[in-house]
Each structure stands twice: as C-alpha cells, then as structure tokens.
Design a protein around this motif. Structure first.
Motif, PDB file in Angstrom:
ATOM      1  N   GLN A 189     -54.270  51.366  25.928  1.00 45.86           N
ATOM      2  CA  GLN A 189     -55.489  52.267  25.937  1.00 45.86           C
ATOM      3  C   GLN A 189     -56.049  52.995  27.360  1.00 45.86           C
ATOM      4  O   GLN A 189     -56.636  54.102  26.906  1.00 45.86           O
ATOM      5  CB  GLN A 189     -56.793  52.018  24.544  1.00 45.86           C
ATOM      6  CG  GLN A 189     -56.290  52.069  23.840  1.00 45.86           C
ATOM      7  CD  GLN A 189     -56.961  51.285  22.496  1.00 45.86           C
ATOM      8  OE1 GLN A 189     -58.061  51.387  22.833  1.00 45.86           O
ATOM      9  NE2 GLN A 189     -56.757  51.548  21.397  1.00 45.86           N
ATOM     10  N   ASP A 190     -55.859  52.364  28.004  1.00 47.14           N
ATOM     11  CA  ASP A 190     -56.099  52.362  29.155  1.00 47.14           C
ATOM     12  C   ASP A 190     -55.158  52.118  30.715  1.00 47.14           C
ATOM     13  O   ASP A 190     -54.857  51.493  30.429  1.00 47.14           O
ATOM     14  CB  ASP A 190     -58.464  51.666  29.402  1.00 47.14           C
ATOM     15  CG  ASP A 190     -58.118  51.395  29.110  1.00 47.14           C
ATOM     16  OD1 ASP A 190     -57.209  50.099  29.286  1.00 47.14           O
ATOM     17  OD2 ASP A 190     -59.382  50.141  28.843  1.00 47.14           O
TER      18      ASP A 190
ATOM     19  N   TYR B 118     -60.202  56.232  24.698  1.00 50.28           N
ATOM     20  CA  TYR B 118     -59.083  56.390  23.708  1.00 50.28           C
ATOM     21  C   TYR B 118     -59.771  56.453  22.506  1.00 50.28           C
ATOM     22  O   TYR B 118     -60.375  56.051  21.990  1.00 50.28           O
ATOM     23  CB  TYR B 118     -58.407  55.271  24.067  1.00 50.28           C
ATOM     24  CG  TYR B 118     -57.479  55.767  23.270  1.00 50.28           C
ATOM     25  CD1 TYR B 118     -55.955  55.102  24.683  1.00 50.28           C
ATOM     26  CD2 TYR B 118     -56.812  54.747  22.185  1.00 50.28           C
ATOM     27  CE1 TYR B 118     -54.777  55.456  23.631  1.00 50.28           C
ATOM     28  CE2 TYR B 118     -56.183  55.126  21.491  1.00 50.28           C
ATOM     29  CZ  TYR B 118     -54.958  55.317  22.432  1.00 50.28           C
ATOM     30  OH  TYR B 118     -52.967  55.493  22.145  1.00 50.28           O
ATOM     31  N   GLY B 119     -59.583  58.016  22.117  1.00 47.91           N
ATOM     32  CA  GLY B 119     -59.620  58.333  20.760  1.00 47.91           C
ATOM     33  C   GLY B 119     -60.526  59.119  20.072  1.00 47.91           C
ATOM     34  O   GLY B 119     -60.769  59.523  19.175  1.00 47.91           O
ATOM     35  N   GLU B 120     -61.141  59.466  21.525  1.00 45.90           N
ATOM     36  CA  GLU B 120     -62.725  60.375  20.952  1.00 45.90           C
ATOM     37  C   GLU B 120     -62.287  61.766  22.411  1.00 45.90           C
ATOM     38  O   GLU B 120     -61.721  61.147  23.112  1.00 45.90           O
ATOM     39  CB  GLU B 120     -63.763  59.350  22.132  1.00 45.90           C
ATOM     40  CG  GLU B 120     -63.809  57.721  21.937  1.00 45.90           C
ATOM     41  CD  GLU B 120     -65.119  56.856  22.093  1.00 45.90           C
ATOM     42  OE1 GLU B 120     -65.871  57.426  23.482  1.00 45.90           O
ATOM     43  OE2 GLU B 120     -65.194  56.140  21.381  1.00 45.90           O
ATOM     44  N   THR B 121     -63.296  62.117  22.050  1.00 41.16           N
ATOM     45  CA  THR B 121     -63.286  63.423  22.768  1.00 41.16           C
ATOM     46  C   THR B 121     -64.767  63.905  23.113  1.00 41.16           C
ATOM     47  O   THR B 121     -65.994  63.194  22.631  1.00 41.16           O
ATOM     48  CB  THR B 121     -63.035  64.720  22.180  1.00 41.16           C
ATOM     49  OG1 THR B 121     -63.957  64.702  20.714  1.00 41.16           O
ATOM     50  CG2 THR B 121     -61.838  64.312  22.154  1.00 41.16           C
ATOM     51  N   MET B 122     -65.000  65.157  24.478  1.00 41.03           N
ATOM     52  CA  MET B 122     -66.424  65.638  24.635  1.00 41.03           C
ATOM     53  C   MET B 122     -66.066  67.114  24.903  1.00 41.03           C
ATOM     54  O   MET B 122     -64.736  66.866  25.740  1.00 41.03           O
ATOM     55  CB  MET B 122     -66.985  64.472  26.270  1.00 41.03           C
ATOM     56  CG  MET B 122     -68.345  64.480  26.132  1.00 41.03           C
ATOM     57  SD  MET B 122     -69.203  63.440  27.421  1.00 41.03           S
ATOM     58  CE  MET B 122     -68.738  61.738  26.272  1.00 41.03           C
ATOM     59  N   SER B 123     -66.656  67.608  24.934  1.00 37.16           N
ATOM     60  CA  SER B 123     -67.139  69.027  25.611  1.00 37.16           C
ATOM     61  C   SER B 123     -67.292  69.151  26.620  1.00 37.16           C
ATOM     62  O   SER B 123     -67.294  67.979  26.963  1.00 37.16           O
ATOM     63  CB  SER B 123     -68.206  69.633  24.789  1.00 37.16           C
ATOM     64  OG  SER B 123     -69.223  69.109  25.246  1.00 37.16           O
ATOM     65  N   TYR B 124     -66.585  69.739  27.715  1.00 35.14           N
ATOM     66  CA  TYR B 124     -67.173  70.536  28.589  1.00 35.14           C
ATOM     67  C   TYR B 124     -68.971  69.933  28.996  1.00 35.14           C
ATOM     68  O   TYR B 124     -69.113  69.695  30.016  1.00 35.14           O
ATOM     69  CB  TYR B 124     -66.373  71.246  28.994  1.00 35.14           C
ATOM     70  CG  TYR B 124     -65.268  71.716  29.085  1.00 35.14           C
ATOM     71  CD1 TYR B 124     -64.379  71.627  30.159  1.00 35.14           C
ATOM     72  CD2 TYR B 124     -64.627  72.397  28.311  1.00 35.14           C
ATOM     73  CE1 TYR B 124     -63.036  71.729  30.424  1.00 35.14           C
ATOM     74  CE2 TYR B 124     -63.222  72.687  28.576  1.00 35.14           C
ATOM     75  CZ  TYR B 124     -62.530  72.093  29.459  1.00 35.14           C
ATOM     76  OH  TYR B 124     -61.430  72.232  29.313  1.00 35.14           O
TER      77      TYR B 124
ATOM     78  N   GLU C  35     -53.283  59.800  20.619  1.00 32.28           N
ATOM     79  CA  GLU C  35     -54.487  59.018  20.472  1.00 32.28           C
ATOM     80  C   GLU C  35     -54.961  58.373  18.980  1.00 32.28           C
ATOM     81  O   GLU C  35     -55.271  57.702  18.847  1.00 32.28           O
ATOM     82  CB  GLU C  35     -55.455  59.655  21.992  1.00 32.28           C
ATOM     83  CG  GLU C  35     -55.212  59.352  23.204  1.00 32.28           C
ATOM     84  CD  GLU C  35     -55.745  59.598  23.995  1.00 32.28           C
ATOM     85  OE1 GLU C  35     -56.801  59.591  24.107  1.00 32.28           O
ATOM     86  OE2 GLU C  35     -56.237  59.292  25.077  1.00 32.28           O
ATOM     87  N   ARG C  36     -54.602  59.291  18.486  1.00 27.93           N
ATOM     88  CA  ARG C  36     -55.512  59.207  16.783  1.00 27.93           C
ATOM     89  C   ARG C  36     -54.722  58.544  16.730  1.00 27.93           C
ATOM     90  O   ARG C  36     -55.525  57.964  16.165  1.00 27.93           O
ATOM     91  CB  ARG C  36     -55.723  61.042  16.060  1.00 27.93           C
ATOM     92  CG  ARG C  36     -56.398  60.843  15.082  1.00 27.93           C
ATOM     93  CD  ARG C  36     -56.565  62.021  14.236  1.00 27.93           C
ATOM     94  NE  ARG C  36     -56.463  63.431  14.741  1.00 27.93           N
ATOM     95  CZ  ARG C  36     -55.943  64.023  15.377  1.00 27.93           C
ATOM     96  NH1 ARG C  36     -55.097  64.292  13.951  1.00 27.93           N
ATOM     97  NH2 ARG C  36     -55.963  65.540  15.584  1.00 27.93           N
ATOM     98  N   ARG C  37     -53.665  58.477  16.536  1.00 29.66           N
ATOM     99  CA  ARG C  37     -52.959  58.189  15.342  1.00 29.66           C
ATOM    100  C   ARG C  37     -52.894  56.707  15.748  1.00 29.66           C
ATOM    101  O   ARG C  37     -53.075  55.451  14.677  1.00 29.66           O
ATOM    102  CB  ARG C  37     -51.614  58.119  15.616  1.00 29.66           C
ATOM    103  CG  ARG C  37     -49.945  57.945  14.827  1.00 29.66           C
ATOM    104  CD  ARG C  37     -48.694  58.611  15.024  1.00 29.66           C
ATOM    105  NE  ARG C  37     -48.530  59.057  16.773  1.00 29.66           N
ATOM    106  CZ  ARG C  37     -48.612  59.676  16.997  1.00 29.66           C
ATOM    107  NH1 ARG C  37     -48.799  61.262  16.808  1.00 29.66           N
ATOM    108  NH2 ARG C  37     -47.628  60.823  18.247  1.00 29.66           N
ATOM    109  N   PHE C  38     -52.515  55.844  17.064  1.00 29.18           N
ATOM    110  CA  PHE C  38     -53.129  54.501  17.556  1.00 29.18           C
ATOM    111  C   PHE C  38     -54.509  54.028  17.888  1.00 29.18           C
ATOM    112  O   PHE C  38     -54.731  52.722  17.681  1.00 29.18           O
ATOM    113  CB  PHE C  38     -52.536  54.621  18.773  1.00 29.18           C
ATOM    114  CG  PHE C  38     -51.100  54.724  18.904  1.00 29.18           C
ATOM    115  CD1 PHE C  38     -49.815  53.466  18.564  1.00 29.18           C
ATOM    116  CD2 PHE C  38     -50.230  55.456  19.081  1.00 29.18           C
ATOM    117  CE1 PHE C  38     -48.618  53.500  17.943  1.00 29.18           C
ATOM    118  CE2 PHE C  38     -48.604  55.520  18.915  1.00 29.18           C
ATOM    119  CZ  PHE C  38     -48.144  54.982  18.421  1.00 29.18           C
ATOM    120  N   SER C  39     -55.576  55.134  17.487  1.00 28.94           N
ATOM    121  CA  SER C  39     -57.043  54.271  16.969  1.00 28.94           C
ATOM    122  C   SER C  39     -57.133  54.638  16.053  1.00 28.94           C
ATOM    123  O   SER C  39     -58.439  53.938  16.108  1.00 28.94           O
ATOM    124  CB  SER C  39     -58.017  55.401  18.519  1.00 28.94           C
ATOM    125  OG  SER C  39     -57.764  57.032  17.724  1.00 28.94           O
TER     126      SER C  39
END
Length: 158
Positions: A59-60, A85-91, A149-153
């Motif tokens: 994952q990293d 891993y598996g997370e998102t953030m906006s600009y 990442e969604r699939r594995f997290s």
C-alpha cells in the motif's frame, strides 16, 4: 552525476518505466517503453515494490526519491504521500492542510516525477472530479489507479 539505469515493467495501465541510480530514483513514467530489467539496486527495488502494489500486496513505498530543490516542494510532496491508500483529497483540502494554494498543489501534481509512488492520483478536483493526470491515458489511468486502491483497501472512493 550518477550513472543512470532503468527498467520497464508491464502493468495493467501499460508499461511503467522506472529510472534511477544505484542510490536514488529519478523518475517513474507511465506509458513508456518495452519490458527491460534493471541492474541498479534502487531501480530493482522500485520495480519489486511496484509489482507488489499492482498485485494488491503493498500500500505504500519505501524508496529513496530524488530530492526536490526546495523545502516547500518537499513539504507538499510529503503531504501528498500522507494521503492514505484508498483515500482521496481535493486540491483545496490539501492546500488548506499545507497552508498552500490549490494552484500550487495542482503544479506539484502536474510536475510529479513519481506517479504512483507519490500518489497524485489521490488528489481530486472539487466535488470529486478526476481532473487531469499526467501519466498514461490521463483521467482514464487516474480512474484505474483509484479503482485499484478501492478494490484492495475495501474503501469507497469519491
């Protein structure tokens, strides 16, 4: 300077070229080259870690990246690496956390010499828009990386 080496591996998003020296990675490029092995230890280690990541077993990354020329750039890079891993953030969210601007975050993402390793694919536009991506097939590649990442997290991404 150092003698450079490279390797190209086949991946689900196309060829990935890893370039570096014995002690430091210089770049990762998506969509370049035909599979070739590497001699430099750091490049071989990066290839191994990328293959593990694509298999869902990592994952990293723990790799020596070529330093950025400014401490501010290094700080922004580290903030991007800090997005899990598996997370998102906006600009905008990343800009707020780092005391920066969304434009500066966009620039560090678009000039990122280490896609996947420095996960600029986890940075999204306002409202979860994919936005641009400099590697492979652009937004299509970014979407694949996020889905992977969604699939594995086990997380649901935006």
């Amino acid at each position: 300077m150092y003698a450079r080496d490279h390797a190209v591996i086949a991946t689900p998003i196309g060829p990935v070229r890893v370039e570096g020296c014995e002690d430091v990675l210089v770049s990762v490029r998506i969509g370049e080259g035909s599979p070739t092995p590497a001699a430099a230890t750091t490049v071989r280690t990066a290839v191994d870690q990328l293959e593990q990541w694509f298999a869902g077993d990592r994952q990293d990354f723990d790799l020596p990246l070529l330093p950025l020329p400014t401490s501010r750039g290094t700080e922004l890079r580290q903030a991007m690496i800090g997005i899990g891993y598996g997370e998102t953030m906006s600009y905008g969210e990343l800009a707020q956390i780092t005391g920066s601007s969304a434009r500066a975050i966009g620039q560090i993402c678009s000039n990122n010499p280490f896609p996947i390793l420095v996960p600029c694919h986890r940075v999204l536009g306002q409202g979860g828009k994919l936005g641009n991506y400099s590697g492979g097939d652009g937004p299509k590649t970014k979407s694949w990386l996020l889905d992977h990442e969604r699939r594995f997290s086990g997380r649901t991404l935006l």
